[in-house]
Design a protein around this motif. Structure first.
Motif, short mmCIF file in Angstrom:
data_model
loop_
_atom_site.label_atom_id
_atom_site.label_comp_id
_atom_site.label_asym_id
_atom_site.label_seq_id
_atom_site.Cartn_x
_atom_site.Cartn_y
_atom_site.Cartn_z
N TYR A 258 0.83 -1.21 0.00
CA TYR A 258 0.00 0.00 0.00
C TYR A 258 0.86 1.25 0.00
CZ TYR A 258 -3.46 3.44 1.47
OH TYR A 258 -4.26 4.55 1.55
N ASP A 259 0.49 2.18 -0.87
CA ASP A 259 1.16 3.48 -0.94
C ASP A 259 0.28 4.51 -0.24
OD1 ASP A 259 2.45 5.81 -1.53
OD2 ASP A 259 2.26 5.65 -3.71
N ALA A 260 0.66 4.89 0.99
CA ALA A 260 -0.15 5.80 1.79
C ALA A 260 -0.27 7.19 1.18
CB ALA A 260 0.41 5.90 3.20
N SER A 261 0.61 7.52 0.23
CA SER A 261 0.53 8.86 -0.38
C SER A 261 -0.72 9.02 -1.23
CB SER A 261 1.77 9.11 -1.24
OG SER A 261 1.80 8.23 -2.36
N LYS A 262 -1.38 7.91 -1.58
CA LYS A 262 -2.60 7.98 -2.39
C LYS A 262 -3.85 8.20 -1.56
CE LYS A 262 -0.88 4.96 -6.09
NZ LYS A 262 -1.13 3.72 -6.88
N ALA A 263 -3.70 8.22 -0.23
CA ALA A 263 -4.87 8.28 0.64
C ALA A 263 -5.24 9.71 0.99
CB ALA A 263 -4.61 7.48 1.91
N ASP A 264 -6.46 9.87 1.43
CA ASP A 264 -6.91 11.12 2.02
C ASP A 264 -6.23 11.24 3.39
OD1 ASP A 264 -8.24 13.12 3.39
OD2 ASP A 264 -10.21 12.61 2.57
N PRO A 265 -5.51 12.29 3.67
CA PRO A 265 -4.78 12.40 4.94
C PRO A 265 -5.67 12.24 6.16
CG PRO A 265 -4.11 14.14 3.44
CD PRO A 265 -5.29 13.47 2.81
N LEU A 362 -20.70 13.33 8.96
CA LEU A 362 -21.52 13.62 7.78
C LEU A 362 -20.75 14.43 6.75
CD1 LEU A 362 -25.08 14.37 9.20
CD2 LEU A 362 -24.11 12.23 8.40
N SER A 363 -19.84 15.28 7.19
CA SER A 363 -19.07 16.09 6.24
C SER A 363 -18.18 15.21 5.37
CB SER A 363 -18.21 17.12 6.98
OG SER A 363 -17.21 16.49 7.77
N ALA A 364 -17.80 14.04 5.89
CA ALA A 364 -16.95 13.12 5.11
C ALA A 364 -17.73 12.40 4.02
CB ALA A 364 -16.30 12.10 6.04
N LEU A 365 -19.06 12.54 4.02
CA LEU A 365 -19.91 11.83 3.06
C LEU A 365 -20.34 12.71 1.90
CD1 LEU A 365 -22.25 9.80 5.45
CD2 LEU A 365 -20.30 8.95 4.15
N GLY A 366 -19.65 13.84 1.70
CA GLY A 366 -20.04 14.76 0.63
C GLY A 366 -20.09 14.11 -0.73
N LEU A 367 -19.04 13.39 -1.10
CA LEU A 367 -18.99 12.73 -2.40
C LEU A 367 -20.11 11.71 -2.53
CD1 LEU A 367 -17.70 12.07 -5.13
CD2 LEU A 367 -16.14 10.52 -3.93
N TYR A 368 -20.35 10.96 -1.47
CA TYR A 368 -21.40 9.93 -1.53
C TYR A 368 -22.77 10.57 -1.76
CZ TYR A 368 -24.76 6.45 0.05
OH TYR A 368 -25.83 5.60 0.12
N LYS A 485 -7.29 7.98 -3.71
CA LYS A 485 -8.05 9.11 -4.22
C LYS A 485 -8.42 8.99 -5.69
CE LYS A 485 -4.85 11.79 -2.52
NZ LYS A 485 -4.01 12.95 -2.16
N ASP A 486 -7.58 8.30 -6.49
CA ASP A 486 -7.84 8.21 -7.93
C ASP A 486 -8.58 6.92 -8.30
OD1 ASP A 486 -5.81 6.46 -7.31
OD2 ASP A 486 -4.53 7.00 -9.01
N LEU A 487 -9.17 6.25 -7.33
CA LEU A 487 -9.86 4.99 -7.58
C LEU A 487 -11.03 5.19 -8.54
CD1 LEU A 487 -9.95 1.95 -6.40
CD2 LEU A 487 -11.95 2.76 -5.18
N GLY A 488 -11.15 4.30 -9.53
CA GLY A 488 -12.25 4.36 -10.48
C GLY A 488 -13.17 3.16 -10.35
#
Length: 532
Positions: A258-265, A362-368, A485-488
């Motif tokens: 796992y590359d932690a640099s791809k994650a949301d901090p 709830l603020s973390a669910l904006g994209l959802y 973050k770039d997951l499709g």
């Protein structure tokens, strides 16, 4: 950004064999698709255009449900409904908001996350995860996650809103790829949806639909909620084993380190692998006491004859407000144990701390929430146009025309149910449309409704994890993007596809051996054969 915890074992990138290259191709093709929000918006527009074409062409199929049943047209046909006319445009404009607000998973997720946010902000989830995983054999953790996912189906949606993100957190805490943990949990919760040690909320629902379909042939036939219990009980262990093996030997090696640099901090926790302090242990102990209190309260509302959350008319425990409103128990459960832990450890002192925790969750669910808006329109348009029902009936008719009558017919039946599930994700909605076709048809060639229902549940479960039409697919995608973050869409489908392939293959063979080779009943008093 925090550093990735030191792995407790090493998963190296697997060799690029033919199967791995196939999954790479699926991922590549899938990721050519636009952002999931854009994809659902385009699909919604596409459904409108297709409905106009099919409506103009007069596409229709014969409705398998009996005349006079709810929503059955007078002429007994299911017709494509166009949304590209005056009535369709008016329906879109007047229904847009209701489609969004009435989308079932939205309310469940928002309410559950209010409670989960309190448990997370108080530090309870971090402490609980660390207490579970420190020193635990890595492969045993995978087995436990898959098994817990299957069992969670007894409590309706709890696995989707709690266990899947928890699987990612557990793997991250172990220094393993968090997406692999989410995949293992997703496979258990959704891919093994029908397997369980206990009778779940879906059992009486499907049994009622099966009974109505069976009575088209035999008016006195009854199907019990326990109709598939034996087979599903044993299937729990089969799916646990297969899901764990696929996770350990296919999915995780393919994902690699796992590359932690791809994650949301915000999802990375510096203290995830730190030993528990005395204060944290004390907090967990008092949370355990609070947990027992909640469980006792739950039992009081359901177990006694006077239980307030039993079915008021029948006294039934399964078909009751207790399970219909289980998301409320999730809310109470996490607020109670989370706040208890926070008070003991000092991380929560006032009601303001609880409110802030809920707000952050709830603020973390904006994209959802954005994704749900467009997904809800697509699902609603799909239902309005009758395209899902037409697809289901067309697939069922293909099986009828194939002329197969031996036990091998169940392999084709399971495959067709799995394909239909890709476009008609609800288990009950799909069975309500297809049961009046399949149940009478297979009864007439000598097979009992209980066995037919068990086979249907295999097809319905195994493709849940690879179809965006599944109600919680968008939620899983939104959570996964917190770790990458770039997951499709293609990456998620390719990650789950091995589970689908192995589940449907092994589960179908197991069904054949169970019912026809060994002649075992799928449930108490459930025959395999029926004499017309």
């Amino acid at each position: 950004m925090s550093e990735l915890p030191t792995p407790t074992h090493e998963y190296k990138q697997g060799k690029r064999n033919a199967f791995t290259r196939f999954l790479d191709g699926v991922e590549w093709l899938g990721n050519l698709l636009p952002h999931p929000v854009t994809l659902f918006a385009l699909l919604a527009v596409g459904i409108v255009l297709v409905s106009g074409l099919f409506g103009w062409m007069g596409v229709a199929v014969e409705d398998p449900r009996p005349a006079g049943a709810p929503n059955v047209a007078d002429d007994g046909m299911i017709r494509a409904v166009s949304l590209m006319n005056g009535d369709g445009v008016r329906r879109i404009f007047t229904g847009l908001v209701d489609n969004f607000t009435s989308f079932a998973p939205l309310g469940v997720v928002l309410v559950a996350m209010l409670g989960v946010g309190v448990a997370e902000k108080s530090g309870l989830l971090s402490a609980a995860v660390r207490s579970m995983v420190l020193g635990a054999p890595p492969k045993l953790v995978t087995v436990a996650i898959v098994f817990a996912g299957i069992i969670s189906n007894t409590a309706s949606e709890v696995g989707y809103v709690v266990l899947i993100p928890l699987g990612g957190a557990i793997y991250y805490a172990l220094g393993r790829h968090p997406l692999a943990g989410m995949a293992a949990a997703f496979a258990g919760v959704s891919g093994g949806y029908s397997a369980n040690l206990l009778i779940g909320t879906i059992d009486p629902l499907l049994a009622g639909i099966t009974q109505e379909a069976a009575q088209l042939i035999d008016p006195d036939y009854t199907v019990l909620a326990t109709a598939n219990w034996y087979f599903m009980f044993v299937s729990t262990f089969l799916i646990t084993i297969i899901g764990s093996l696929v996770s350990i030997y296919i999915v995780e090696p393919k994902l690699g380190p796992y590359d932690a640099s791809k994650a949301d901090p915000d999802v990375l926790d510096e203290g995830m692998m730190q030993p528990l302090t005395d204060t944290e242990r004390k907090g967990l102990r008092w949370s355990g006491v609070a947990l027992l209190g909640v469980l006792a309260f739950m039992a009081m509302t359901l177990v006694p004859e006077w239980g307030v959350l039993r079915n008021a008319e029948t006294g039934d425990r399964m078909d009751s407000p207790f399970f219909d409103g289980f998301v409320v128990w999730i809310l109470i459960f996490f607020i109670t144990i989370g706040y208890t832990y926070g008070r003991v450890t000092g991380s929560m002192k006032t009601d303001r701390d609880v409110i802030d925790a809920m707000s952050e969750a709830l603020s973390a669910l904006g994209l959802y929430i954005v994704l749900v808006f467009f997904a809800a329109q697509f699902v609603a348009f799909f239902g309005w146009t009758n395209l899902g029902a037409i697809t289901a009936v067309t697939g069922a008719n293909f099986l009828v025309e194939s002329g197969m009558t031996g036990p091998v017919v169940f392999f084709a039946f399971i495959a067709i149910c799995a394909l239909i599930n890709l476009s008609l994700g609800s288990a009950s909605a799909q069975w309500a449309v297809t049961a009046p076709i399949f149940v009478p048809m297979l009864m007439l060639i000598g097979y009992a409704p209980e066995a037919i229902q068990a086979a249907y549940r295999i097809g319905d479960s195994t493709t849940n994890i690879i179809t965006p039409m599944m109600s919680y697919f968008g939620l899983i995608l939104a959570w996964a993007t917190r770790y990458q973050k770039d997951l499709g869409v293609g990456t998620l489908i390719a990650m789950m596809l091995p589970y689908t392939l192995f589940f449907i293959t092994t589960w179908s063979v197991f069904f054949y051996l169970w019912t026809f080779a060994f002649g075992l009943p799928v449930g108490p008093g459930s025959p395999t054969y029926y004499t017309p």
